[in-house]
Design an enzyme around this catalytic site. Structure first.
Site, mmCIF file in Angstrom:
data_model
loop_
_atom_site.group_PDB
_atom_site.id
_atom_site.type_symbol
_atom_site.label_atom_id
_atom_site.label_comp_id
_atom_site.label_asym_id
_atom_site.label_seq_id
_atom_site.Cartn_x
_atom_site.Cartn_y
_atom_site.Cartn_z
ATOM 1 N N SER A 49 0.840 -1.201 0.000
ATOM 2 C CA SER A 49 0.000 0.000 0.000
ATOM 3 C C SER A 49 0.870 1.244 0.000
ATOM 4 O O SER A 49 1.981 1.239 0.546
ATOM 5 C CB SER A 49 -0.865 -0.029 1.261
ATOM 6 O OG SER A 49 -1.412 1.243 1.517
ATOM 7 N N TYR B 246 -2.216 -0.920 10.806
ATOM 8 C CA TYR B 246 -2.466 -1.623 9.548
ATOM 9 C C TYR B 246 -1.320 -1.341 8.566
ATOM 10 O O TYR B 246 -0.746 -2.249 7.957
ATOM 11 C CB TYR B 246 -3.814 -1.174 8.945
ATOM 12 C CG TYR B 246 -3.884 -1.365 7.457
ATOM 13 C CD1 TYR B 246 -4.093 -2.631 6.920
ATOM 14 C CD2 TYR B 246 -3.694 -0.292 6.574
ATOM 15 C CE1 TYR B 246 -4.118 -2.820 5.539
ATOM 16 C CE2 TYR B 246 -3.722 -0.468 5.213
ATOM 17 C CZ TYR B 246 -3.934 -1.732 4.695
ATOM 18 O OH TYR B 246 -3.943 -1.911 3.342
ATOM 19 N N LYS C 223 1.960 -3.706 6.605
ATOM 20 C CA LYS C 223 2.391 -3.738 5.200
ATOM 21 C C LYS C 223 3.899 -3.454 5.121
ATOM 22 O O LYS C 223 4.639 -4.119 4.387
ATOM 23 C CB LYS C 223 1.614 -2.710 4.369
ATOM 24 C CG LYS C 223 0.127 -2.999 4.245
ATOM 25 C CD LYS C 223 -0.123 -4.204 3.367
ATOM 26 C CE LYS C 223 -1.574 -4.591 3.291
ATOM 27 N NZ LYS C 223 -1.832 -5.868 2.634
HETATM 28 N N1 UFG Z 1 -12.894 11.085 3.648
HETATM 29 C C1 UFG Z 1 -13.892 11.954 4.034
HETATM 30 N N2 UFG Z 1 -15.042 11.426 4.537
HETATM 31 C C2 UFG Z 1 -15.241 10.080 4.666
HETATM 32 C C3 UFG Z 1 -14.211 9.197 4.276
HETATM 33 C C4 UFG Z 1 -13.044 9.734 3.782
HETATM 34 O O1 UFG Z 1 -13.744 13.162 3.934
HETATM 35 O O2 UFG Z 1 -16.317 9.670 5.145
HETATM 36 C C5 UFG Z 1 -11.664 11.628 3.071
HETATM 37 C C6 UFG Z 1 -10.414 11.315 3.864
HETATM 38 O O3 UFG Z 1 -10.205 12.261 4.881
HETATM 39 C C7 UFG Z 1 -9.346 11.320 2.761
HETATM 40 C C8 UFG Z 1 -10.089 10.812 1.538
HETATM 41 O O4 UFG Z 1 -11.465 11.019 1.810
HETATM 42 O O5 UFG Z 1 -8.938 12.646 2.505
HETATM 43 C C9 UFG Z 1 -9.873 9.330 1.264
HETATM 44 O O6 UFG Z 1 -10.164 8.598 2.438
HETATM 45 P P1 UFG Z 1 -10.303 7.001 2.425
HETATM 46 O O7 UFG Z 1 -10.700 6.598 3.803
HETATM 47 O O8 UFG Z 1 -11.182 6.575 1.302
HETATM 48 O O9 UFG Z 1 -8.857 6.527 2.079
HETATM 49 P P2 UFG Z 1 -7.493 6.803 2.838
HETATM 50 O O10 UFG Z 1 -6.625 7.542 1.883
HETATM 51 O O11 UFG Z 1 -7.654 7.371 4.173
HETATM 52 O O12 UFG Z 1 -7.057 5.319 3.104
HETATM 53 C C10 UFG Z 1 -6.294 4.669 2.196
HETATM 54 C C11 UFG Z 1 -6.577 3.167 2.224
HETATM 55 C C12 UFG Z 1 -6.089 2.564 3.495
HETATM 56 C C13 UFG Z 1 -4.672 2.996 3.785
HETATM 57 C C14 UFG Z 1 -4.615 4.484 3.830
HETATM 58 C C15 UFG Z 1 -3.238 4.967 4.174
HETATM 59 O O13 UFG Z 1 -7.960 2.923 2.096
HETATM 60 O O14 UFG Z 1 -6.116 1.165 3.329
HETATM 61 O O15 UFG Z 1 -4.985 4.963 2.561
HETATM 62 O O16 UFG Z 1 -2.999 6.266 3.814
HETATM 63 F F1 UFG Z 1 -4.238 2.557 4.976
#
Ligand code: UFG
Length: 359
Positions: free
Chosen positions: A132, A157, A161
Protein backbone atom coordinates in the site's frame (compact mmCIF):
# COMPACT_ATOMS: atom_id res chain seq x y z
CA UNK A 1 8.19 -22.42 -18.28
CA UNK A 2 5.39 -19.84 -18.00
CA UNK A 3 3.18 -19.95 -14.91
CA UNK A 4 -0.08 -21.78 -15.21
CA UNK A 5 -1.62 -21.96 -11.77
CA UNK A 6 -1.91 -18.97 -9.44
CA UNK A 7 -3.00 -19.14 -5.81
CA UNK A 8 -4.90 -16.00 -4.82
CA UNK A 9 -5.23 -15.48 -1.06
CA UNK A 10 -8.15 -13.23 -0.15
CA UNK A 11 -9.64 -14.13 -3.53
CA UNK A 12 -13.25 -13.42 -2.50
CA UNK A 13 -12.45 -9.88 -1.35
CA UNK A 14 -12.84 -6.61 -3.19
CA UNK A 15 -9.48 -6.39 -4.98
CA UNK A 16 -8.96 -10.15 -4.97
CA UNK A 17 -12.18 -10.95 -6.85
CA UNK A 18 -11.51 -8.30 -9.52
CA UNK A 19 -8.01 -9.63 -9.92
CA UNK A 20 -9.33 -13.18 -10.36
CA UNK A 21 -11.42 -11.92 -13.33
CA UNK A 22 -8.31 -10.54 -15.01
CA UNK A 23 -6.26 -13.66 -14.26
CA UNK A 24 -8.91 -15.98 -15.72
CA UNK A 25 -9.24 -13.78 -18.80
CA UNK A 26 -5.45 -13.87 -19.22
CA UNK A 27 -5.64 -17.68 -19.26
CA UNK A 28 -4.39 -18.54 -15.77
CA UNK A 29 -5.86 -21.28 -13.64
CA UNK A 30 -6.91 -19.78 -10.35
CA UNK A 31 -7.09 -21.32 -6.91
CA UNK A 32 -8.71 -18.82 -4.57
CA UNK A 33 -8.80 -18.99 -0.82
CA UNK A 34 -10.53 -16.80 1.72
CA UNK A 35 -11.42 -16.97 5.42
CA UNK A 36 -14.47 -14.66 5.03
CA UNK A 37 -13.47 -12.11 7.59
CA UNK A 38 -13.65 -9.34 4.96
CA UNK A 39 -15.93 -11.05 2.43
CA UNK A 40 -19.30 -12.78 2.26
CA UNK A 41 -19.21 -16.57 1.88
CA UNK A 42 -18.66 -19.89 3.58
CA UNK A 43 -17.20 -23.32 2.95
CA UNK A 44 -19.75 -23.77 0.15
CA UNK A 45 -18.33 -20.88 -1.81
CA UNK A 46 -18.56 -17.15 -2.30
CA UNK A 47 -21.13 -15.06 -4.17
CA UNK A 48 -18.31 -12.84 -5.47
CA UNK A 49 -16.49 -15.82 -6.97
CA UNK A 50 -19.72 -17.27 -8.37
CA UNK A 51 -20.21 -13.99 -10.17
CA UNK A 52 -16.59 -14.01 -11.33
CA UNK A 53 -17.41 -17.34 -12.98
CA UNK A 54 -20.54 -15.80 -14.50
CA UNK A 55 -18.50 -12.90 -15.93
CA UNK A 56 -15.67 -15.01 -17.32
CA UNK A 57 -17.42 -18.30 -18.09
CA UNK A 58 -14.48 -20.01 -16.35
CA UNK A 59 -14.09 -22.04 -13.17
CA UNK A 60 -12.37 -21.00 -9.98
CA UNK A 61 -11.15 -23.62 -7.54
CA UNK A 62 -12.03 -22.34 -4.10
CA UNK A 63 -11.10 -23.13 -0.49
CA UNK A 64 -12.30 -21.61 2.74
CA UNK A 65 -8.99 -21.39 4.52
CA UNK A 66 -7.35 -19.19 7.10
CA UNK A 67 -3.62 -18.61 6.68
CA UNK A 68 -3.20 -19.08 10.41
CA UNK A 69 -4.23 -22.74 9.93
CA UNK A 70 -1.02 -24.08 8.52
CA UNK A 71 -2.22 -27.65 7.96
CA UNK A 72 -5.16 -26.53 5.83
CA UNK A 73 -2.86 -24.33 3.76
CA UNK A 74 -0.33 -27.11 3.41
CA UNK A 75 -3.10 -29.42 2.12
CA UNK A 76 -3.84 -26.99 -0.70
CA UNK A 77 -0.18 -26.89 -1.72
CA UNK A 78 -0.07 -30.71 -1.53
CA UNK A 79 -3.09 -31.03 -3.82
CA UNK A 80 -2.08 -28.53 -6.50
CA UNK A 81 1.08 -27.50 -8.30
CA UNK A 82 1.09 -23.80 -7.57
CA UNK A 83 3.42 -21.70 -9.73
CA UNK A 84 2.83 -18.33 -8.15
CA UNK A 85 0.98 -16.69 -5.26
CA UNK A 86 -0.80 -13.35 -5.17
CA UNK A 87 -1.26 -12.51 -1.51
CA UNK A 88 -4.19 -10.19 -0.75
CA UNK A 89 -5.49 -11.76 2.46
CA UNK A 90 -5.17 -9.32 5.36
CA UNK A 91 -7.09 -7.34 7.93
CA UNK A 92 -7.38 -3.82 6.57
CA UNK A 93 -9.39 -1.46 8.78
CA UNK A 94 -7.14 1.39 9.90
CA UNK A 95 -9.21 2.37 12.97
CA UNK A 96 -9.63 -1.20 14.15
CA UNK A 97 -5.89 -1.79 13.74
CA UNK A 98 -5.16 0.97 16.28
CA UNK A 99 -7.50 -0.62 18.82
CA UNK A 100 -6.41 -4.21 18.26
CA UNK A 101 -2.76 -4.13 17.22
CA UNK A 102 -2.03 -7.69 18.36
CA UNK A 103 -4.84 -9.06 16.23
CA UNK A 104 -3.45 -7.18 13.22
CA UNK A 105 0.14 -8.25 13.80
CA UNK A 106 -0.88 -11.82 14.41
CA UNK A 107 -3.17 -12.08 11.42
CA UNK A 108 -1.18 -10.11 8.84
CA UNK A 109 2.38 -10.99 9.85
CA UNK A 110 1.84 -14.57 10.93
CA UNK A 111 -0.40 -15.25 7.93
CA UNK A 112 2.40 -14.03 5.64
CA UNK A 113 5.05 -16.06 7.50
CA UNK A 114 3.00 -19.26 7.28
CA UNK A 115 2.43 -18.71 3.59
CA UNK A 116 6.13 -18.08 2.89
CA UNK A 117 7.19 -21.14 4.85
CA UNK A 118 4.78 -23.41 3.01
CA UNK A 119 5.62 -21.87 -0.36
CA UNK A 120 9.30 -22.58 0.26
CA UNK A 121 8.58 -26.16 1.26
CA UNK A 122 6.76 -26.64 -2.04
CA UNK A 123 9.41 -24.91 -4.15
CA UNK A 124 7.11 -22.05 -5.03
CA UNK A 125 9.16 -18.84 -4.92
CA UNK A 126 7.11 -16.46 -7.07
CA UNK A 127 5.07 -13.94 -5.10
CA UNK A 128 3.07 -10.78 -5.70
CA UNK A 129 2.43 -9.00 -2.40
CA UNK A 130 -0.44 -6.60 -1.93
CA UNK A 131 1.21 -3.55 -0.37
CA UNK A 132 0.00 0.00 0.00
CA UNK A 133 1.03 3.61 -0.51
CA UNK A 134 0.56 3.84 3.24
CA UNK A 135 4.17 2.53 3.61
CA UNK A 136 5.38 6.01 2.55
CA UNK A 137 3.75 7.80 5.51
CA UNK A 138 3.50 11.59 5.20
CA UNK A 139 5.05 12.37 1.80
CA UNK A 140 8.30 14.33 1.77
CA UNK A 141 7.74 15.17 -1.89
CA UNK A 142 5.09 14.63 -4.57
CA UNK A 143 4.52 12.71 -6.75
CA UNK A 144 5.79 9.74 -4.77
CA UNK A 145 8.34 7.50 -6.44
CA UNK A 146 9.32 4.06 -5.17
CA UNK A 147 12.57 5.53 -3.81
CA UNK A 148 10.66 7.72 -1.34
CA UNK A 149 11.57 6.65 2.24
CA UNK A 150 9.20 4.18 3.87
CA UNK A 151 8.43 3.33 7.48
CA UNK A 152 7.16 6.51 9.17
CA UNK A 153 3.60 5.25 9.27
CA UNK A 154 0.86 6.51 11.55
CA UNK A 155 -1.27 3.36 11.85
CA UNK A 156 -0.85 -0.31 12.73
CA UNK A 157 -2.47 -1.62 9.55
CA UNK A 158 0.06 0.35 7.49
CA UNK A 159 2.91 -0.89 9.64
CA UNK A 160 1.95 -4.51 8.92
CA UNK A 161 2.39 -3.74 5.20
CA UNK A 162 5.74 -2.08 5.87
CA UNK A 163 6.99 -4.88 8.15
CA UNK A 164 6.07 -7.48 5.55
CA UNK A 165 7.95 -5.57 2.85
CA UNK A 166 11.00 -5.56 5.16
CA UNK A 167 10.62 -9.29 5.86
CA UNK A 168 10.43 -9.98 2.13
CA UNK A 169 13.62 -7.97 1.55
CA UNK A 170 15.43 -10.04 4.19
CA UNK A 171 14.13 -13.23 2.66
CA UNK A 172 15.20 -12.38 -0.86
CA UNK A 173 18.63 -11.25 0.42
CA UNK A 174 19.07 -14.62 2.14
CA UNK A 175 17.79 -16.83 -0.66
CA UNK A 176 18.19 -16.02 -4.33
CA UNK A 177 15.38 -18.39 -5.32
CA UNK A 178 12.69 -15.85 -4.41
CA UNK A 179 11.18 -13.61 -7.07
CA UNK A 180 8.89 -11.05 -5.45
CA UNK A 181 6.93 -7.99 -6.50
CA UNK A 182 5.31 -5.70 -3.92
CA UNK A 183 2.56 -3.61 -5.46
CA UNK A 184 1.91 -0.39 -3.56
CA UNK A 185 -1.71 0.50 -4.25
CA UNK A 186 -2.96 4.04 -4.05
CA UNK A 187 -6.75 4.40 -3.43
CA UNK A 188 -8.71 1.62 -5.16
CA UNK A 189 -12.28 2.50 -6.12
CA UNK A 190 -14.82 1.54 -8.81
CA UNK A 191 -16.10 -1.90 -9.71
CA UNK A 192 -16.23 -4.33 -12.62
CA UNK A 193 -18.18 -2.85 -15.55
CA UNK A 194 -20.82 -5.60 -15.34
CA UNK A 195 -22.02 -4.33 -11.94
CA UNK A 196 -21.90 -7.92 -10.71
CA UNK A 197 -18.89 -7.58 -8.41
CA UNK A 198 -17.75 -4.65 -6.30
CA UNK A 199 -16.80 -3.49 -2.84
CA UNK A 200 -19.01 -4.87 -0.07
CA UNK A 201 -17.55 -3.84 3.27
CA UNK A 202 -18.40 -6.43 5.92
CA UNK A 203 -17.39 -4.01 8.68
CA UNK A 204 -18.23 -0.31 8.71
CA UNK A 205 -17.98 1.94 5.69
CA UNK A 206 -14.97 4.12 6.32
CA UNK A 207 -13.56 4.74 2.85
CA UNK A 208 -14.79 7.68 0.85
CA UNK A 209 -16.36 6.07 -2.23
CA UNK A 210 -18.46 3.37 -0.51
CA UNK A 211 -19.63 5.87 2.09
CA UNK A 212 -20.52 8.45 -0.58
CA UNK A 213 -22.52 5.81 -2.49
CA UNK A 214 -24.47 4.95 0.69
CA UNK A 215 -25.35 8.64 1.05
CA UNK A 216 -26.38 8.85 -2.61
CA UNK A 217 -28.63 5.82 -2.10
CA UNK A 218 -30.27 7.55 0.85
CA UNK A 219 -29.02 4.91 3.28
CA UNK A 220 -26.93 7.46 5.15
CA UNK A 221 -27.99 11.08 5.55
CA UNK A 222 -24.78 12.98 4.88
CA UNK A 223 -21.14 12.62 3.90
CA UNK A 224 -18.82 14.03 6.52
CA UNK A 225 -15.81 15.69 4.95
CA UNK A 226 -12.84 15.24 7.25
CA UNK A 227 -11.06 18.57 7.05
CA UNK A 228 -11.40 21.52 4.68
CA UNK A 229 -8.35 23.39 5.91
CA UNK A 230 -5.61 21.32 4.27
CA UNK A 231 -3.04 23.08 2.10
CA UNK A 232 -4.76 21.85 -1.07
CA UNK A 233 -6.62 23.75 -3.79
CA UNK A 234 -10.04 23.48 -2.10
CA UNK A 235 -8.86 22.60 1.42
CA UNK A 236 -9.95 18.95 1.32
CA UNK A 237 -7.62 15.92 1.29
CA UNK A 238 -6.09 14.80 -2.00
CA UNK A 239 -5.61 11.15 -3.06
CA UNK A 240 -4.75 9.16 -6.17
CA UNK A 241 -7.94 7.17 -6.89
CA UNK A 242 -7.42 4.18 -9.15
CA UNK A 243 -10.03 1.95 -10.80
CA UNK A 244 -9.98 -1.53 -9.28
CA UNK A 245 -9.87 -3.08 -12.78
CA UNK A 246 -6.71 -1.10 -13.53
CA UNK A 247 -5.30 -2.43 -10.28
CA UNK A 248 -6.30 -5.94 -11.34
CA UNK A 249 -4.53 -5.62 -14.69
CA UNK A 250 -1.46 -4.40 -12.79
CA UNK A 251 -1.29 -7.84 -11.15
CA UNK A 252 -1.36 -9.61 -14.50
CA UNK A 253 1.44 -7.27 -15.64
CA UNK A 254 3.38 -8.20 -12.47
CA UNK A 255 3.00 -11.92 -13.26
CA UNK A 256 4.26 -11.28 -16.79
CA UNK A 257 7.37 -9.63 -15.38
CA UNK A 258 7.99 -12.37 -12.81
CA UNK A 259 7.62 -14.87 -15.63
CA UNK A 260 10.25 -13.21 -17.76
CA UNK A 261 12.78 -11.85 -15.26
CA UNK A 262 14.44 -12.76 -12.00
CA UNK A 263 14.04 -9.58 -9.95
CA UNK A 264 14.65 -10.98 -6.46
CA UNK A 265 12.41 -8.24 -5.01
CA UNK A 266 11.00 -5.05 -6.44
CA UNK A 267 8.25 -2.60 -5.43
CA UNK A 268 5.99 -0.74 -7.86
CA UNK A 269 3.44 2.02 -7.33
CA UNK A 270 0.03 1.35 -8.84
CA UNK A 271 -1.67 4.72 -9.20
CA UNK A 272 -2.82 7.08 -11.93
CA UNK A 273 -0.38 9.88 -11.09
CA UNK A 274 -3.28 12.33 -10.56
CA UNK A 275 -4.24 13.89 -7.23
CA UNK A 276 -7.99 14.41 -6.68
CA UNK A 277 -9.58 16.19 -3.71
CA UNK A 278 -12.62 14.99 -1.74
CA UNK A 279 -14.70 17.84 -3.18
CA UNK A 280 -13.57 17.08 -6.72
CA UNK A 281 -14.44 13.39 -6.36
CA UNK A 282 -17.87 14.23 -4.92
CA UNK A 283 -18.45 16.66 -7.82
CA UNK A 284 -17.60 14.04 -10.48
CA UNK A 285 -19.71 11.43 -8.67
CA UNK A 286 -22.76 13.73 -8.57
CA UNK A 287 -22.36 14.68 -12.24
CA UNK A 288 -21.92 11.10 -13.46
CA UNK A 289 -24.65 9.52 -11.33
CA UNK A 290 -27.16 12.37 -11.15
CA UNK A 291 -27.42 11.63 -7.40
CA UNK A 292 -27.05 14.22 -4.66
CA UNK A 293 -24.48 13.88 -1.90
CA UNK A 294 -25.13 16.29 0.99
CA UNK A 295 -21.91 17.28 2.75
CA UNK A 296 -21.07 18.20 6.31
CA UNK A 297 -17.68 19.72 7.10
CA UNK A 298 -15.86 18.40 10.13
CA UNK A 299 -12.36 18.48 11.58
CA UNK A 300 -9.51 16.38 10.24
CA UNK A 301 -9.58 12.62 10.83
CA UNK A 302 -6.73 11.49 13.09
CA UNK A 303 -3.89 9.91 11.14
CA UNK A 304 -5.02 11.31 7.75
CA UNK A 305 -2.44 12.88 5.52
CA UNK A 306 -2.98 16.00 3.45
CA UNK A 307 -2.15 14.89 -0.07
CA UNK A 308 -0.70 11.89 -1.81
CA UNK A 309 -0.38 10.78 -5.39
CA UNK A 310 1.86 8.36 -7.26
CA UNK A 311 4.56 8.66 -9.80
CA UNK A 312 3.51 5.61 -11.85
CA UNK A 313 6.53 5.91 -14.18
CA UNK A 314 8.37 2.80 -12.99
CA UNK A 315 5.30 0.60 -13.51
CA UNK A 316 4.93 2.00 -17.03
CA UNK A 317 8.57 1.40 -17.85
CA UNK A 318 9.08 -2.05 -16.33
CA UNK A 319 5.60 -3.58 -16.01
CA UNK A 320 4.44 -2.03 -19.27
CA UNK A 321 1.32 -1.03 -17.34
CA UNK A 322 -0.57 2.19 -16.88
CA UNK A 323 -4.03 3.09 -15.58
CA UNK A 324 -6.64 3.44 -18.34
CA UNK A 325 -9.86 4.31 -16.54
CA UNK A 326 -11.01 7.87 -15.78
CA UNK A 327 -12.56 9.26 -12.60
CA UNK A 328 -15.89 9.23 -14.46
CA UNK A 329 -15.47 5.49 -15.12
CA UNK A 330 -14.62 4.88 -11.44
CA UNK A 331 -17.78 6.68 -10.29
CA UNK A 332 -20.10 5.23 -12.96
CA UNK A 333 -18.89 1.67 -12.39
CA UNK A 334 -19.09 1.90 -8.61
CA UNK A 335 -22.60 3.36 -8.89
CA UNK A 336 -23.73 0.56 -11.24
CA UNK A 337 -22.52 -2.04 -8.72
CA UNK A 338 -24.14 -0.16 -5.81
CA UNK A 339 -27.53 0.38 -7.48
CA UNK A 340 -27.66 -3.21 -8.76
CA UNK A 341 -26.67 -4.46 -5.28
CA UNK A 342 -27.82 -1.88 -2.72
CA UNK A 343 -27.29 -4.35 0.12
CA UNK A 344 -24.07 -5.80 -1.26
CA UNK A 345 -23.78 -9.47 -2.14
CA UNK A 346 -26.67 -11.84 -1.45
CA UNK A 347 -26.07 -13.50 1.90
CA UNK A 348 -27.15 -16.86 0.46
CA UNK A 349 -25.24 -18.64 -2.29
CA UNK A 350 -26.82 -19.58 -5.59
CA UNK A 351 -27.22 -23.34 -5.69
CA UNK A 352 -24.66 -24.12 -8.39
CA UNK A 353 -21.72 -23.24 -6.18
CA UNK A 354 -18.50 -22.07 -7.78
CA UNK A 355 -16.18 -24.19 -5.74
CA UNK A 356 -14.52 -27.16 -7.28
CA UNK A 357 -13.29 -28.12 -3.83
CA UNK A 358 -13.84 -26.62 -0.46
CA UNK A 359 -12.35 -27.00 2.96
N1 UFG B 1 -12.89 11.09 3.65
C1 UFG B 1 -13.89 11.95 4.03
N2 UFG B 1 -15.04 11.43 4.54
C2 UFG B 1 -15.24 10.08 4.67
C3 UFG B 1 -14.21 9.20 4.28
C4 UFG B 1 -13.04 9.73 3.78
O1 UFG B 1 -13.74 13.16 3.93
O2 UFG B 1 -16.32 9.67 5.15
C5 UFG B 1 -11.66 11.63 3.07
C6 UFG B 1 -10.41 11.31 3.86
O3 UFG B 1 -10.21 12.26 4.88
C7 UFG B 1 -9.35 11.32 2.76
C8 UFG B 1 -10.09 10.81 1.54
O4 UFG B 1 -11.46 11.02 1.81
O5 UFG B 1 -8.94 12.65 2.50
C9 UFG B 1 -9.87 9.33 1.26
O6 UFG B 1 -10.16 8.60 2.44
P1 UFG B 1 -10.30 7.00 2.43
O7 UFG B 1 -10.70 6.60 3.80
O8 UFG B 1 -11.18 6.58 1.30
O9 UFG B 1 -8.86 6.53 2.08
P2 UFG B 1 -7.49 6.80 2.84
O10 UFG B 1 -6.63 7.54 1.88
O11 UFG B 1 -7.65 7.37 4.17
O12 UFG B 1 -7.06 5.32 3.10
C10 UFG B 1 -6.29 4.67 2.20
C11 UFG B 1 -6.58 3.17 2.22
C12 UFG B 1 -6.09 2.56 3.49
C13 UFG B 1 -4.67 3.00 3.79
C14 UFG B 1 -4.62 4.48 3.83
C15 UFG B 1 -3.24 4.97 4.17
O13 UFG B 1 -7.96 2.92 2.10
O14 UFG B 1 -6.12 1.17 3.33
O15 UFG B 1 -4.99 4.96 2.56
O16 UFG B 1 -3.00 6.27 3.81
F1 UFG B 1 -4.24 2.56 4.98
Amino acid sequence: MPFKTVLVTGGAGYIGSHCVVELLEAGYEVIALDNFVNAVGNAEGSPALQRVEQITGKKVTFYQCDLLHKEALEDIFDKHTIDCVIHFAALKAVGESMQQPLMYYQNNLLGMLNLLEIMRRHNCFQLVFSSSCTVYGEPESLPITETHPTGTITNVYGRTKYFIEEMLKDLSAADNAWNIIALRYFNPVGAHQSGLIGEDPTKEFTNLMPFMAQVALGKKPVLTVFGDDYATEDGTGVRDYIHVMDLASGHVAALNLLNSKHLRIKAFNLGTGKGVSVRQLVGVFERVTGAKVPLKMEGRRIGDICAMWADPGLAKEELNWSAKFTLEDMCADFWRWQTMNPDGYPKKLKHSSCNGHSK
